[in-house]
Design an enzyme around this catalytic site. Structure first.
Site, short mmCIF file in Angstrom:
data_model
loop_
_atom_site.label_atom_id
_atom_site.label_comp_id
_atom_site.label_asym_id
_atom_site.label_seq_id
_atom_site.Cartn_x
_atom_site.Cartn_y
_atom_site.Cartn_z
NE ARG A 14 -1.21 2.53 2.83
CZ ARG A 14 -0.79 3.69 3.33
NH1 ARG A 14 -0.86 4.79 2.61
NH2 ARG A 14 -0.25 3.74 4.55
CG ASP A 15 3.15 4.45 2.96
OD1 ASP A 15 3.24 5.24 2.01
OD2 ASP A 15 3.42 4.76 4.12
CG HIS A 212 3.81 4.92 9.15
ND1 HIS A 212 3.37 3.86 8.38
CD2 HIS A 212 4.15 5.90 8.26
CE1 HIS A 212 3.42 4.18 7.10
NE2 HIS A 212 3.90 5.42 7.01
CG HIS A 214 7.64 8.06 5.66
ND1 HIS A 214 7.34 7.94 4.32
CD2 HIS A 214 6.56 7.56 6.31
CE1 HIS A 214 6.14 7.40 4.17
NE2 HIS A 214 5.65 7.16 5.36
CB CYS A 245 1.93 10.99 1.87
SG CYS A 245 0.28 11.72 1.87
CG ASN A 254 6.89 3.56 4.41
OD1 ASN A 254 6.19 3.94 5.32
ND2 ASN A 254 6.44 3.48 3.16
#
Length: 312
Positions: A14-15, A212, A214, A245, A254
């Protein structure tokens, strides 16, 4: 969870993919998920149920969920930004042979970023997430909420820690099963992460806390270690260090799954990820995407090559 064990939540399907130029097919995404299962990932964020016009790389969310491998012991997560997304995730999950286990919601810590990302202010986001939590739980799914921009906003700059903690406490009261603090644009430093995790543990009690991170400015692994030392035991990461994002300027990848596996493994902390298998998966993903991936461990490899270990 043991003091010498952490849990990795793999977010690359996903990300990791949502902001990449390369267009992976649904089949390639499912192969990626299968490879993540094979390296030892027990929680995988597989898709996001968002507006396909705004995030076209996630347009096949239902098809991905329909093709999820059985993988006993693995928990699949679907990301949602509003009630419509939760409804889609629930319907897609019911229609698939395997389905989702958890809904991932997103709450943005500032008005400016919230409007850019989801079209809502902080107060509107709290109301929306409260409704999303209730809807998902009615369908029998657990719910985690990620507070985006916890350590800094791309539009408003530094974000007061107390505001983020107040948001977390409100979401916990609304029924969230886990809260994550996201360094969405990679501006946080270890001192910030240490403080946030310590204060969150004081205010949220036994509620699981996740980070989470980055790696925009090279702080990802250092911030992960700071979170660990402050008591966090759950970490998001993406194979190869991919991610970003679409609605946050300069939001890079990430923290890489390989880098967390190396960090924790060489520190004597079990994370469940097989580093050699992760490096092989990195090579497959790089070939599939047609480019080298950002992960430094992915490029350099393990400190002790596997063939040397065999003859040690």
């Amino acid at each position: 969870m043991s003091e010498r064990r952490v849990q990795i939540v793999e977010v690359s399907p996903r990300d990791g993919l949502q902001n990449e130029p390369a267009e992976l097919s649904t089949g390639d995404k499912l192969t990626l998920i299968e490879r993540l299962v094979s390296i030892g990932a027990k929680r995988i964020e597989v898709a996001s149920f968002v507006n396909s016009r705004r995030v076209p790389k996630m347009a096949d969310a239902e098809a991905v969920v329909a093709g999820l491998p059985e993988a006993p012991g693995v928990e699949y997560i679907g990301l949602c930004l509003n009630e419509r997304g939760v409804e889609r995730a629930i319907a897609g999950s019911k229609a698939s042979r395997r389905g989702l286990d958890q809904i991932g919601c997103v709450m943005v810590a500032t008005d400016s970023f919230g409007i850019a990302n989801q079209g809502q202010t902080v107060l509107q986001g709290l109301a929306a997430n409260t409704a999303m939590i209730a809807l998902a739980k009615t369908a029998g799914l657990s719910v985690q909420v990620t507070i985006s921009g916890s350590f800094g906003c791309p539009f408003e700059g530094p974000v007061p820690e107390v505001r983020v903690l107040d948001i977390a406490e409100t979401l916990a009261a609304a029924g969230a099963d886990e809260i994550a603090f996201a360094d969405t644009i990679g501006v946080g430093v270890p001192a910030q992460v240490t403080s946030m995790v310590k204060r969150a543990r004081e205010r949220l009690g036994d509620l699981p806390i996740r980070v989470h991170l980055h790696d925009t400015r090279g702080m990802g692994p250092a911030n992960a270690w700071a979170a660990y030392e402050a008591g966090c035991r759950i970490f998001d990461s993406a194979l190869g260090g991919l991610g970003g994002c679409p609605f946050a300027p300069n939001a890079k990848g990430n923290v890489a799954t390989e880098e967390l596996a190396y960090l924790f493994g060489r520190s004597g902390i079990e994370c469940g990820i097989d580093l050699d298998a992760a490096l092989a998966a990195n090579r497959w993903l790089a070939n599939t995407m047609g480019k080298a991936l950002p992960s430094r461990v992915g490029l350099a490899g393990d400190f002790i090559p596997s063939q040397s270990r065999e003859h040690a």
